[in-house]
Design an enzyme around this catalytic site. Structure first.
Site, PDB file in Angstrom:
ATOM      1  NE  ARG A  94      -4.128  -1.780   0.238  1.00 23.00           N
ATOM      2  CZ  ARG A  94      -4.089  -2.961  -0.338  1.00 23.00           C
ATOM      3  NH1 ARG A  94      -3.000  -3.335  -1.011  1.00 23.00           N
ATOM      4  NH2 ARG A  94      -5.117  -3.789  -0.257  1.00 23.00           N
ATOM      5  CG  ASP A 141       1.586  -3.183  -8.481  1.00 21.41           C
ATOM      6  OD1 ASP A 141       1.468  -2.813  -9.670  1.00 21.41           O
ATOM      7  OD2 ASP A 141       0.812  -4.006  -7.938  1.00 21.41           O
ATOM      8  CD  GLU A 151      -3.568   2.180  -6.298  1.00 21.49           C
ATOM      9  OE1 GLU A 151      -4.450   1.303  -6.467  1.00 21.49           O
ATOM     10  OE2 GLU A 151      -2.447   1.912  -5.863  1.00 21.49           O
ATOM     11  CG  HIS A 163      -2.813  -1.800  -7.060  1.00 22.31           C
ATOM     12  ND1 HIS A 163      -3.450  -1.079  -6.086  1.00 22.31           N
ATOM     13  CD2 HIS A 163      -2.516  -3.007  -6.482  1.00 22.31           C
ATOM     14  CE1 HIS A 163      -3.537  -1.790  -4.975  1.00 22.31           C
ATOM     15  NE2 HIS A 163      -2.968  -2.967  -5.193  1.00 22.31           N
TER      16      HIS A 163
END
Length: 349
Positions: A235, A259, A264, A284
């Protein structure tokens, strides 16, 4: 039931084997992301069930109060993005199975990012397309030290990968978490600063909660080597806001492979990490893998079938199931059926 499946970015759900589970239901799939509550409420106003994938869309009072037909929210895994109290007030049952299986897909991507960043694979591939030959020199993994921050399910898998590459494994955990790492033969640093300073590659594998949010600080990153790589497939919020980009510009660590992002999805290219030459970024995709999707969506769809049959399972807010006795509600733990008598769908509106 009228079912809305949100945020299927790659338009993959209808091609999964588990999608057959929903035969006979009226299913609408949305492939884009919508943050505007007004737009989202209009889209799913007739839905009786929402299918989510992890934390892609948060669910709160502002949305729920505009969905009078909604009876069920289902997904796989933890539900920190769903306001369970608000769902209960609106009589919406939240079903999600919590499994002990580590996300091998996320672990494999983590290792892929480590190799890709250390050997500059994406940069070299693009340079070759542009007519340049051997533009950067990378570093191997054998004999170097991998620091694992958070020795949970995924952290343990990553440690096993490191053994195959003959790396030294260094673990930092909360105090009660060091015991398993020691049993597994991994090194424990003298202190947190030593952990960050000794790691040639440092990978984050903490669960996001109030204790861990922002727990990786500028001071931590300043301890890292200018040749070190920080990897985050967990995260973005584990790192204090803005700290990683500033640290990369300052040269400690020398590289990052991420990632996950503070906001997001990243659709405008404005995240500061995307403009840094020493940051390898992916959208992600750690859990975005066919087998993983079959499990995640498969579990979510099974919850719908059980609910539609009047026997809700994997319930996180049993108080939302009307007509249950207090004793049944108290026993309605996640992962257990809401048992006898079976709760009829007509009683959950």
């Amino acid at each position: 039931m009228k079912i809305a499946i949100l945020d299927d970015y790659a338009d993959v759900v209808r091609r999964l084997d588990c999608f057959k589970t929903l035969e006979g239901h009226e299913v609408t799939i949305f492939n884009d992301y919508v943050s505007d509550v007004d737009v989202l409420a209009q889209r799913v106003q007739d839905a009786e069930a929402l299918v989510l994938l992890r934390e892609r869309t948060p669910i709160g009072e502002a949305l729920l109060e505009r969905l009078p037909n909604l009876k069920l929210i289902t997904q796989n895994g933890h539900v920190p993005h769903i306001d369970l109290e608000a769902c209960t007030r609106h009589g919406v049952v939240v079903c999600s199975e919590l499994t002990s299986r580590p996300s091998y897909a996320a672990a494999e991507l983590t290792w892929g990012l480590i190799i890709a960043a250390m050997r500059h694979i994406p940069f070299e591939a693009e340079a070759l397309r542009q007519g340049r030959w051997q533009s950067r020199i990378g570093r191997g993994l054998r004999g170097r030290t991998l620091g694992i921050l958070g020795y949970g399910r995924i952290g343990k898998v990553i440690a096993n990968y490191a053994k195959a590459f003959e790396m030294n494994v260094l673990v930092w955990e909360r105090e009660n978490g060091f015991g398993q790492a020691r049993k597994d033969g991994h090194d424990i640093p003298a202190n947190r600063a030593d952990f960050f300073a000794r790691s040639d590659v440092l990978s984050l594998h903490l669960r996001l909660n109030e204790e861990t949010r922002g727990s990786v600080t500028a001071q931590d990153l300043a301890c890292m080597k200018p040749t070190a790589l920080l990897v985050n497939t967990s995260r973005a919020e584990l790192i204090s806001p803005g700290v990683l980009a500033a640290a990369l510009k300052a040269g400690r660590p020398g590289m990052a492979a991420v990632d996950v992002f503070e906001t997001e999805p990243v659709l405008d290219g404005k995240d500061p990490l995307l403009s840094l030459p020493n940051a390898l970024c992916t959208p992600h995709i750690g859990y975005v893998e066919v087998d993983n999707h079959e499990i995640a969506y498969g579990n979510a769809f099974k919850n719908i079938v059980a609910f539609d049959a009047g026997n809700a399972v994997n319930v996180h807010n049993p108080e939302a199931v009307k007509g249950m006795s207090f004793e049944l509600a108290a026993r309605a733990l996640v992962g257990r059926e809401l048992a006898v008598p079976a709760v009829r769908v007509s009683g959950m509106c």
